[in-house]
Design a protein around this motif. Sequence first.
Motif, PDB file in Angstrom:
ATOM      1  N   GLU A 259      25.900  35.109  54.182  1.00  0.00           N
ATOM      2  CA  GLU A 259      26.860  36.220  54.277  1.00  0.00           C
ATOM      3  C   GLU A 259      28.031  35.966  53.327  1.00  0.00           C
ATOM      4  OE1 GLU A 259      29.024  34.901  58.367  1.00  0.00           O
ATOM      5  OE2 GLU A 259      27.033  35.776  58.531  1.00  0.00           O
ATOM      6  N   TYR A 260      28.668  37.059  52.906  1.00  0.00           N
ATOM      7  CA  TYR A 260      29.688  36.956  51.845  1.00  0.00           C
ATOM      8  C   TYR A 260      30.918  37.742  52.242  1.00  0.00           C
ATOM      9  CZ  TYR A 260      25.345  35.646  49.682  1.00  0.00           C
ATOM     10  OH  TYR A 260      24.145  35.022  49.434  1.00  0.00           O
ATOM     11  N   LYS A 261      32.084  37.264  51.760  1.00  0.00           N
ATOM     12  CA  LYS A 261      33.332  37.960  52.062  1.00  0.00           C
ATOM     13  C   LYS A 261      33.785  38.831  50.893  1.00  0.00           C
ATOM     14  CE  LYS A 261      35.023  34.520  55.315  1.00  0.00           C
ATOM     15  NZ  LYS A 261      35.976  33.429  55.528  1.00  0.00           N
ATOM     16  N   THR A 262      33.372  38.442  49.671  1.00  0.00           N
ATOM     17  CA  THR A 262      33.776  39.198  48.475  1.00  0.00           C
ATOM     18  C   THR A 262      32.575  39.309  47.549  1.00  0.00           C
ATOM     19  OG1 THR A 262      35.918  38.068  48.654  1.00  0.00           O
ATOM     20  CG2 THR A 262      35.525  39.355  46.654  1.00  0.00           C
ATOM     21  N   GLU A 263      32.321  40.525  47.041  1.00  0.00           N
ATOM     22  CA  GLU A 263      31.239  40.713  46.068  1.00  0.00           C
ATOM     23  C   GLU A 263      31.801  41.391  44.826  1.00  0.00           C
ATOM     24  OE1 GLU A 263      27.111  40.936  48.548  1.00  0.00           O
ATOM     25  OE2 GLU A 263      27.896  42.831  47.790  1.00  0.00           O
ATOM     26  N   VAL A 264      31.527  40.788  43.668  1.00  0.00           N
ATOM     27  CA  VAL A 264      32.011  41.337  42.393  1.00  0.00           C
ATOM     28  C   VAL A 264      30.803  41.586  41.495  1.00  0.00           C
ATOM     29  CG1 VAL A 264      33.404  40.887  40.334  1.00  0.00           C
ATOM     30  CG2 VAL A 264      34.190  40.064  42.568  1.00  0.00           C
ATOM     31  N   THR A 265      30.700  42.796  40.936  1.00  0.00           N
ATOM     32  CA  THR A 265      29.675  43.079  39.925  1.00  0.00           C
ATOM     33  C   THR A 265      30.383  43.267  38.586  1.00  0.00           C
ATOM     34  OG1 THR A 265      28.357  44.220  41.601  1.00  0.00           O
ATOM     35  CG2 THR A 265      27.713  44.553  39.306  1.00  0.00           C
ATOM     36  N   VAL A 266      29.953  42.487  37.584  1.00  0.00           N
ATOM     37  CA  VAL A 266      30.669  42.483  36.309  1.00  0.00           C
ATOM     38  C   VAL A 266      29.664  42.239  35.189  1.00  0.00           C
ATOM     39  CG1 VAL A 266      31.181  39.990  36.444  1.00  0.00           C
ATOM     40  CG2 VAL A 266      32.711  41.467  35.138  1.00  0.00           C
ATOM     41  N   ASN A 267      30.018  42.663  33.971  1.00  0.00           N
ATOM     42  CA  ASN A 267      29.114  42.420  32.847  1.00  0.00           C
ATOM     43  C   ASN A 267      29.091  40.927  32.519  1.00  0.00           C
ATOM     44  OD1 ASN A 267      28.907  42.079  29.630  1.00  0.00           O
ATOM     45  ND2 ASN A 267      27.608  43.756  30.315  1.00  0.00           N
ATOM     46  N   GLY A 268      27.889  40.347  32.524  1.00  0.00           N
ATOM     47  CA  GLY A 268      27.742  38.902  32.346  1.00  0.00           C
ATOM     48  C   GLY A 268      28.244  38.412  31.008  1.00  0.00           C
ATOM     49  N   ARG A 269      27.960  39.177  29.942  1.00  0.00           N
ATOM     50  CA  ARG A 269      28.360  38.726  28.610  1.00  0.00           C
ATOM     51  C   ARG A 269      29.882  38.735  28.466  1.00  0.00           C
ATOM     52  NH1 ARG A 269      24.626  41.081  25.700  1.00  0.00           N
ATOM     53  NH2 ARG A 269      23.421  39.193  25.436  1.00  0.00           N
ATOM     54  N   SER A 270      30.523  39.793  28.973  1.00  0.00           N
ATOM     55  CA  SER A 270      31.999  39.885  28.882  1.00  0.00           C
ATOM     56  C   SER A 270      32.652  38.743  29.656  1.00  0.00           C
ATOM     57  CB  SER A 270      32.498  41.215  29.461  1.00  0.00           C
ATOM     58  OG  SER A 270      31.870  42.283  28.796  1.00  0.00           O
ATOM     59  N   SER A 293      40.403  35.426  39.750  1.00  0.00           N
ATOM     60  CA  SER A 293      40.963  36.128  40.919  1.00  0.00           C
ATOM     61  C   SER A 293      40.677  37.614  40.816  1.00  0.00           C
ATOM     62  CB  SER A 293      42.469  35.867  41.035  1.00  0.00           C
ATOM     63  OG  SER A 293      43.105  36.220  39.833  1.00  0.00           O
ATOM     64  N   THR A 294      40.559  38.260  41.989  1.00  0.00           N
ATOM     65  CA  THR A 294      40.315  39.711  42.008  1.00  0.00           C
ATOM     66  C   THR A 294      41.667  40.415  42.117  1.00  0.00           C
ATOM     67  OG1 THR A 294      40.064  39.649  44.420  1.00  0.00           O
ATOM     68  CG2 THR A 294      38.055  39.454  43.110  1.00  0.00           C
ATOM     69  N   ASN A 295      41.798  41.498  41.370  1.00  0.00           N
ATOM     70  CA  ASN A 295      43.010  42.318  41.409  1.00  0.00           C
ATOM     71  C   ASN A 295      42.640  43.700  41.915  1.00  0.00           C
ATOM     72  OD1 ASN A 295      44.181  40.146  40.212  1.00  0.00           O
ATOM     73  ND2 ASN A 295      44.260  41.024  38.147  1.00  0.00           N
ATOM     74  N   SER A 296      43.656  44.512  42.157  1.00  0.00           N
ATOM     75  CA  SER A 296      43.382  45.899  42.552  1.00  0.00           C
ATOM     76  C   SER A 296      42.841  46.666  41.346  1.00  0.00           C
ATOM     77  CB  SER A 296      44.671  46.550  43.063  1.00  0.00           C
ATOM     78  OG  SER A 296      45.647  46.444  42.056  1.00  0.00           O
ATOM     79  N   GLY A 297      42.220  47.781  41.597  1.00  0.00           N
ATOM     80  CA  GLY A 297      41.722  48.628  40.508  1.00  0.00           C
ATOM     81  C   GLY A 297      40.508  48.041  39.817  1.00  0.00           C
ATOM     82  N   ASN A 298      39.657  47.379  40.588  1.00  0.00           N
ATOM     83  CA  ASN A 298      38.404  46.834  40.043  1.00  0.00           C
ATOM     84  C   ASN A 298      38.607  45.932  38.834  1.00  0.00           C
ATOM     85  OD1 ASN A 298      36.751  47.820  41.951  1.00  0.00           O
ATOM     86  ND2 ASN A 298      35.738  49.352  40.681  1.00  0.00           N
ATOM     87  N   GLU A 299      39.688  45.155  38.849  1.00  0.00           N
ATOM     88  CA  GLU A 299      39.938  44.214  37.757  1.00  0.00           C
ATOM     89  C   GLU A 299      39.828  42.786  38.278  1.00  0.00           C
ATOM     90  OE1 GLU A 299      42.756  45.880  34.178  1.00  0.00           O
ATOM     91  OE2 GLU A 299      43.653  44.697  35.774  1.00  0.00           O
ATOM     92  N   ALA A 318      35.758  45.131  36.144  1.00  0.00           N
ATOM     93  CA  ALA A 318      34.497  44.909  36.874  1.00  0.00           C
ATOM     94  C   ALA A 318      33.878  46.257  37.201  1.00  0.00           C
ATOM     95  CB  ALA A 318      34.771  44.122  38.151  1.00  0.00           C
ATOM     96  N   GLN A 319      32.553  46.270  37.407  1.00  0.00           N
ATOM     97  CA  GLN A 319      31.908  47.512  37.845  1.00  0.00           C
ATOM     98  C   GLN A 319      32.309  47.843  39.279  1.00  0.00           C
ATOM     99  OE1 GLN A 319      30.531  45.869  35.431  1.00  0.00           O
ATOM    100  NE2 GLN A 319      28.534  46.590  34.790  1.00  0.00           N
ATOM    101  N   SER A 320      32.366  46.775  40.106  1.00  0.00           N
ATOM    102  CA  SER A 320      32.787  47.013  41.493  1.00  0.00           C
ATOM    103  C   SER A 320      33.281  45.705  42.094  1.00  0.00           C
ATOM    104  CB  SER A 320      31.625  47.554  42.342  1.00  0.00           C
ATOM    105  OG  SER A 320      30.644  46.555  42.503  1.00  0.00           O
ATOM    106  N   ILE A 321      34.237  45.839  43.016  1.00  0.00           N
ATOM    107  CA  ILE A 321      34.722  44.700  43.802  1.00  0.00           C
ATOM    108  C   ILE A 321      34.742  45.147  45.253  1.00  0.00           C
ATOM    109  CG2 ILE A 321      36.646  43.131  44.260  1.00  0.00           C
ATOM    110  CD1 ILE A 321      37.526  43.497  41.340  1.00  0.00           C
ATOM    111  N   GLU A 322      34.065  44.412  46.107  1.00  0.00           N
ATOM    112  CA  GLU A 322      34.028  44.771  47.529  1.00  0.00           C
ATOM    113  C   GLU A 322      34.463  43.563  48.354  1.00  0.00           C
ATOM    114  OE1 GLU A 322      30.126  46.178  48.487  1.00  0.00           O
ATOM    115  OE2 GLU A 322      30.124  47.600  46.809  1.00  0.00           O
ATOM    116  N   GLY A 323      35.190  43.839  49.453  1.00  0.00           N
ATOM    117  CA  GLY A 323      35.538  42.746  50.374  1.00  0.00           C
ATOM    118  C   GLY A 323      36.946  42.232  50.155  1.00  0.00           C
ATOM    119  N   GLU A 324      37.176  41.009  50.627  1.00  0.00           N
ATOM    120  CA  GLU A 324      38.524  40.436  50.644  1.00  0.00           C
ATOM    121  C   GLU A 324      38.986  40.051  49.235  1.00  0.00           C
ATOM    122  OE1 GLU A 324      38.364  37.049  53.213  1.00  0.00           O
ATOM    123  OE2 GLU A 324      37.570  38.192  54.918  1.00  0.00           O
TER     124      GLU A 324
END
Length: 378
Positions: A259-270, A293-299, A318-324
């Motif tokens: 189980e996970y608290k934070t999920e980030v989807t991002v371009n691997g090469r970038s 670190s995760t910031n607001s606004g999917n950054e 990032a494409q998406s950031i979910e969770g804490e």
Amino acid sequence: MKFEIKRERLVEGLNDVMKAVSSKTTIPILTGIKMDVSSEGMRLTGSDSDITIQTFIPAEEDGEEIIGVSQGGSIVLQAKVFGEIIRKLPTNEVEIEITGNFQTHIRSGKSEFHLIGLDALDYPQLPDIQDDRLFTIPADLLKTINRETVFAVSSSETRPVLTGVHWEVKDGELVCVATDSHRLARRKTKLETLPEGEYSVVIPGKSLTELNKILDDTSDPVEIVMTNQQVLFKSKHILFFSRLLEGNYPDTSRLIPSEYKTEVTVNGRSLLQAIDRASLLAREERNNVVRFSTNSGNEVEVSSNSPEVGKVEEQLQAQSIEGEELKISFSAKFMMDALKAIDGQDVLIQFTGAMRPFILKSALDDSILQLILPVRTY
């Protein structure tokens, strides 16, 4: 023993088998290459007792004569000296003749060398491997599997079993896992030709690295046979034997969080390029540590701070950031190795907290999984 051979083909064969020859061996004859010549062609064998490579050069191929055999036989010649001589001969036509007392005469153009050979009967026999546990993998896929796992093996001999990659066959799937206890790489591959039953072996990482240098980037099938002590890879004219590592490989499935608290989807090469830039300032530090670190606004923010050198911060969409919200530090090298294995695709990163192992996998499929332990800096 007397024959003529095309120099370029002999050089190719020597290049393959030389990868198994070590100057550090405790068995003197293994500093040599064994040459068996018959009317069918030539077998060259090189070994350091951990890895053995044998290649076959046919006497004739596509109607062209490669080897003209006057008299067959076997000899062992010093690998380094023989290899250098053959590479530097003046013409493509090479004549080799063995006379009494293993005296070896090598002629090409107006050049003639005389080497002292060794008795081939003193060379260790190849292991006898039965084909009951045989399956095939295309060469290019096998190279990819090795590339995606071998980098994570341990370089320390304190736990020898971790210097290898754990290959496990079960439920129609080949699962390959490598870990050095700070990171883990896992690759799953569905195969149609797997034999019945479950079995697992640990193949030295060094063996798989050498195997990758020999295999062609083609979809030609490579036959793989596993026994209790050896694994054999067969491809076209090459046999590649490796001893297996002894000992029980740890059960790594327990390490992978469910189980996970934070999920980030991002371009691997970038992300790879941003971490590469951040690590420019982290290199002087003991661990080459980069912060994420995760910031607001999917950054997400990638940063590094070195008191003597300076600091760097970079924002990445990032494409998406979910969770804490999350702040975490990790080894830049480990993260870059993992991202290279996933190879530029969009990456899903799953975190369970700042001090817990986190997972990277391709956003498209979960055949490749990378796990990294963070570094405590906060």
